[in-house]
Design an enzyme around this catalytic site. Structure first.
Site, PDB file in Angstrom:
ATOM      1  N   GLY A  25       0.466   6.190  -7.304  1.00  0.00           N
ATOM      2  CA  GLY A  25      -0.354   5.193  -7.983  1.00  0.00           C
ATOM      3  C   GLY A  25      -0.020   5.048  -9.460  1.00  0.00           C
ATOM      4  O   GLY A  25      -0.208   3.981 -10.049  1.00  0.00           O
ATOM      5  N   THR A  62       0.844  -1.189   0.000  1.00  0.00           N
ATOM      6  CA  THR A  62       0.000   0.000   0.000  1.00  0.00           C
ATOM      7  C   THR A  62       0.876   1.234   0.000  1.00  0.00           C
ATOM      8  O   THR A  62       2.092   1.135   0.044  1.00  0.00           O
ATOM      9  CB  THR A  62      -0.913   0.023   1.234  1.00  0.00           C
ATOM     10  OG1 THR A  62      -1.926   0.980   1.022  1.00  0.00           O
ATOM     11  CG2 THR A  62      -0.151   0.367   2.495  1.00  0.00           C
ATOM     12  N   THR A  92       0.049   0.186  -5.646  1.00  0.00           N
ATOM     13  CA  THR A  92      -0.731   1.340  -5.199  1.00  0.00           C
ATOM     14  C   THR A  92      -1.761   1.665  -6.273  1.00  0.00           C
ATOM     15  O   THR A  92      -1.416   1.796  -7.439  1.00  0.00           O
ATOM     16  CB  THR A  92       0.199   2.559  -4.979  1.00  0.00           C
ATOM     17  OG1 THR A  92       1.200   2.208  -4.025  1.00  0.00           O
ATOM     18  CG2 THR A  92      -0.577   3.761  -4.470  1.00  0.00           C
ATOM     19  N   CYS A 135       3.772   3.015  -8.853  1.00  0.00           N
ATOM     20  CA  CYS A 135       3.888   1.780  -8.064  1.00  0.00           C
ATOM     21  C   CYS A 135       2.766   0.797  -8.402  1.00  0.00           C
ATOM     22  O   CYS A 135       1.587   1.143  -8.302  1.00  0.00           O
ATOM     23  CB  CYS A 135       3.850   2.134  -6.573  1.00  0.00           C
ATOM     24  SG  CYS A 135       3.920   0.697  -5.496  1.00  0.00           S
TER      25      CYS A 135
END
EC number: 3.4.25.2
Length: 180
Positions: free
Chosen positions: A165, A7, A171, A168
């Site tokens: 986001g 996360t 994410t 990654c």
């Protein structure tokens, strides 16, 4: 079944405001996205404290409960609760096995709490953890430094997670932002 983790959590104090953002992705192992809408950022202690976790989901819930108990025990004193939780986390053989990190913050203080006993307060009012943490941290620092007069804490937090986001794979863009 494998571990559920991965996360990005980002927190910022900016111009008297504070915000924390987290994405919603839960990944099993390195291959499968199991959930897109997990809530990894929460308000605690009658809405006066924000907490966000990165790491194993079950471990994080244990740590949320433990931290909220310490907040109650120390009457909302964030630093004392974090230090006492870190001491307990590091000192207990079973708790040491928990694989998660927390960012906790109130209107004046922001702390990173880890199972190795670390309780760290950043110099610049920005913290990020998790698989996309370095991307979010870089984006947040740039936004705070170069666009600070045009953006709120909430906008910086959301934009930092969006950038993480984009980079990654652990994410996503289901971003939850909480403010105090």
């Amino acid at each position: 079944m494998g571990n559920f983790h991965a996360t990005t959590i980002f927190a910022v104090h900016h111009n008297g405001e504070c915000a924390m953002a987290g994405d919603g992705q839960v990944t099993m192992g390195n291959a499968v996205v199991m959930k897109h809408t997990a809530r990894k950022v929460r308000k605690l202690f009658q809405g006066k404290v924000l907490a966000g976790f990165a790491g194993s989901v079950a471990d994080a819930f244990t740590l949320f409960e433990m931290f909220e108990g310490k907040l109650e025990e120390y009457n909302g004193n964030l630093q004392r609760a974090a230090v006492e939780m870190a001491k307990q986390w590091r000192g207990d053989k079973m708790l040491r096995q928990l694989e998660a990190m927390l960012i906790v913050m109130d209107k004046t203080t922001m702390l990173l709490v880890s199972g190795t006993g670390e309780v760290i307060e950043p110099d610049d009012g920005i913290l990020a953890i998790g698989s996309g943490g370095n991307y979010a941290l870089s984006a947040g620092r740039a936004l705070k430094q170069y666009a600070s007069e045009h953006l709120t804490a909430k906008q910086i937090a959301k934009a930092s997670l969006e950038i993480a986001g984009d980079i990654c794979v652990y994410t996503n863009h289901n971003i939850i932002v909480e403010e105090l």
